[in-house]
Scaffold this motif. Structure first.
Motif: not given
Ligand SMILES: Cc1cc2nc3c(=O)[nH]c(=O)nc-3n(C[C@H](O)[C@H](O)[C@H](O)COP(=O)(O)OP(=O)(O)OC[C@H]3O[C@@H](n4cnc5c(N)ncnc54)[C@H](O)[C@@H]3O)c2cc1C
Length: 541
Positions: A253, A295, A324-325, A341
């Motif tokens: 993020q 993944d 740590a997803t 944003e």
């Protein structure tokens, strides 16, 4: 970018490699080569060129005392430029392992070489000197996705805009392409990919080629956001054999944040992309390996070592695991939300955001406790807080004490049965349009700040039932684990789980995915690094 080493520095490098002579025309590194040595020129000259369909672009000429290479040397990815001798002489040659040993042990040379590598990569990106040509349109979401993927992975590319470039028709004809095929990626001059997935791009560019997936790792870290990258840096620098799995691109993020202003040590702020890029290179410098577009699909926790299933039914094996997803914020599907944003749309209400909208009207979206807390907090400094709730009341979703505070606060206007219809503005949010769910009426307000507090969803689906989760699906760790949790998980040791350890021995959770975590870059980084000391303890248990 192209420093000249002192004789003493050259001598120190020579101790790590072998000396050999070179002659004109000899290709030391072929563009696209998978095994890329590092060369220090001691006599003669070597040119670096980027070959392309139209010929070659000269990148630089290395003179005595200079060295070849850029960050691909650390990651083990294919070479982007060709290095060719133009004047006979002598070079010191080091393979990748010898170079890694040098930058890890000689701090002066390590700093000099790392800085040159990073700046060279920045230059390659700035000039679009890569092995990829992207043909697309800025009005196409697929093109934007591919651009973002390449950018966030720090991969240089050149771009041909279908809407602007005059000679694009010739290119489309040559490859029998129609506008429906875009985005098209011409990859390493070998493959033409029509609207490729991120996995296909990573495979074509050889992002993961040099990584051995078969041996058992001391530590596998799932997720390369700030928490995972911090764990990778600390683990690799402390000698652990580390593999990181990442679905998309390093940075998580934080990588999508235009400017992080509250992270220690960056008084003027740093973009998430820059922070992630640095952390990624730092992890690789210490020898951590990072697999991109891989993944974790499933954790097989009944066995030891643990197995993590990745694409194509391949499994990687780990003695210890760090999860740590992170989490993804539930975002209303709204045109313009992602555009604003950080420029009027926020997912957290801290002191920093409160300062940004001091004395102004703001909107808080959501009817849960986080929305309630944000509304009460922002009402201290904002002129008015409009709280938009889709439901007909708060009783179902919010704690009683918060409801009371909201009702008693004259600065908060609760608007039930209401949802945002549209966000408008140019560079910053300027207007919010909301719709009354009962009348269907739309109202327009000049409001520049919207707080989306509709909750975060942790990325834990792949864990099946391996670790204890809290009521919201976040991972429970350390003291948060109850006796019942440990009994249900058949906790095998007399000691309780370490701080950050889950109900599964040797499996840790850090960052946003962990229950009770403070959702900040600094706390993610802190937890990632703290977890490593416990990993050492588990490995020695
Ligand atoms: C727009 C925005 C701006 C922000 N600004 C700030 C700020 O200014 N300051 C601040 O302190 N905080 C900020 N935050 C919050 C901060 O970014 C997060 O708290 C932080 O990134 C959490 O780090 P993390 O590593 O725990 O998780 P994440 O950053 O969510 O990273 C998790 C990673 O795991 C990967 N992943 C998920 N599932 C899998 C899987 N199964 N297999 C492999 N990989 C997987 C994801 O692709 C992702 O890269 C911001 C967040 C956003 C969204």
């Amino acid at each position: 970018m192209f420093p000249i080493l002192t004789p003493a520095q050259v001598k120190r490098i020579a101790a790590h490699g072998v000396l050999r002579s070179i002659r004109p025309g000899e290709v030391l590194i072929e563009a696209g080569a998978r095994v890329v040595p590092f060369f220090v020129i001691t006599a003669g000259r070597v040119e670096a060129v980027r070959p392309s369909g139209k010929g070659e672009t000269l990148v630089t000429i290395h003179a005595p005392g200079q060295f070849t290479g850029e960050v691909n040397m650390l990651s083990g990815r294919p070479a982007l430029v060709q290095s060719r001798v133009i004047e006979s002489g002598e070079v010191i040659e080091l393979n990748r392992e010898q170079l890694l040993a040098l930058v890890q042990t000689d701090s002066e040379l390590g700093e000099l070489i790392m800085r040159a590598f990073i700046v060279r990569r920045v230059e390659l990106i700035a000039h679009g000197l890569g092995d990829v040509v992207l043909v697309g349109s800025n009005h196409c979401s697929g093109t934007l996705r591919v651009k973002e993927f390449l950018t966030r992975n720090g991969h240089p590319y050149s771009y041909i805009d279908l809407d602007r470039d005059a000679d694009v028709q010739e290119l489309l004809d040559r490859f029998h392409l129609t506008p429906a095929d875009v985005p098209v990626l011409i990859c390493r001059g070998e493959a033409l990919l029509r609207n490729p997935t991120n996995q296909e791009i990573a495979a074509c560019l050889g992002f993961n080629e040099s990584i051995d997936q078969t041996h058992i790792r001391d530590l596998v870290i799932v997720g390369a956001g700030p928490a995972g990258l911090a764990a990778a840096v600390y683990a690799a620098s402390e000698g652990l054999d580390v593999l990181v799995l990442e679905t998309n691109a390093p940075g998580g993020q934080a990588g999508s944040s235009s400017k992080i202003e509250n992270y220690l040590g960056f008084p003027t702020g740093i973009s998430g992309q820059a922070l992630a890029g640095r952390a990624y290179t730092q992890a690789q410098k210490f020898g951590a390996q990072v697999m991109i577009t891989k993944d974790a699909k499933r954790l097989l926790c009944e066995r030891k070592p643990y197995a993590i299933e990745i694409d194509d039914d391949v499994r990687v094996l780990a003695r210890t695991l760090i999860i740590a997803t992170g989490a993804t914020y539930r975002t209303p599907s709204l045109d313009g939300l992602s555009r604003f944003e950080g420029a009027g749309v926020y997912f957290g209400a801290t002191f920093m955001e409160a300062q940004l909208c001091r004395g102004e009207e703001v909107v808080v979206v959501g009817g849960g406790n986080s929305a309630g807390q944000a509304a009460v907090y922002l009402a201290q400094t904002a002129k008015r807080v409009h709280m938009l709730v889709r439901a007909s009341g708060l009783a179902e979703s919010m704690s009683r004490y918060l409801i009371r505070r909201i009702e008693q606060n004259p600065a908060i206007v609760l608007r039930t049965n209401t949802e945002i219809a549209k966000l408008e503005g140019t560079n910053h949010l300027e207007q919010v349009l909301w719709r009354d769910g009962q009348s269907g009426e739309i109202e327009t307000y000049d409001i520049r700040h919207v707080f989306v507090m509709t909750g975060a969803v942790p990325a834990t689906q792949w864990l099946v039932e391996c670790v204890a989760l809290d009521a919201k699906g976040f991972i429970k760790t350390g003291p948060d684990l109850s006796q019942e949790d440990l009994a249900a998980a058949r906790w095998p040791l007399a000691r309780p789980p370490h701080l950050l350890e889950t109900s599964l021995l040797g499996v840790f959770a850090v960052g946003d995915v962990r229950g009770g975590n403070i959702k900040r870059v600094a706390s993610a980084v802190g937890e990632g690094s703290i977890a490593i000391s416990f990993v050492h303890q588990v490995l020695s248990e």
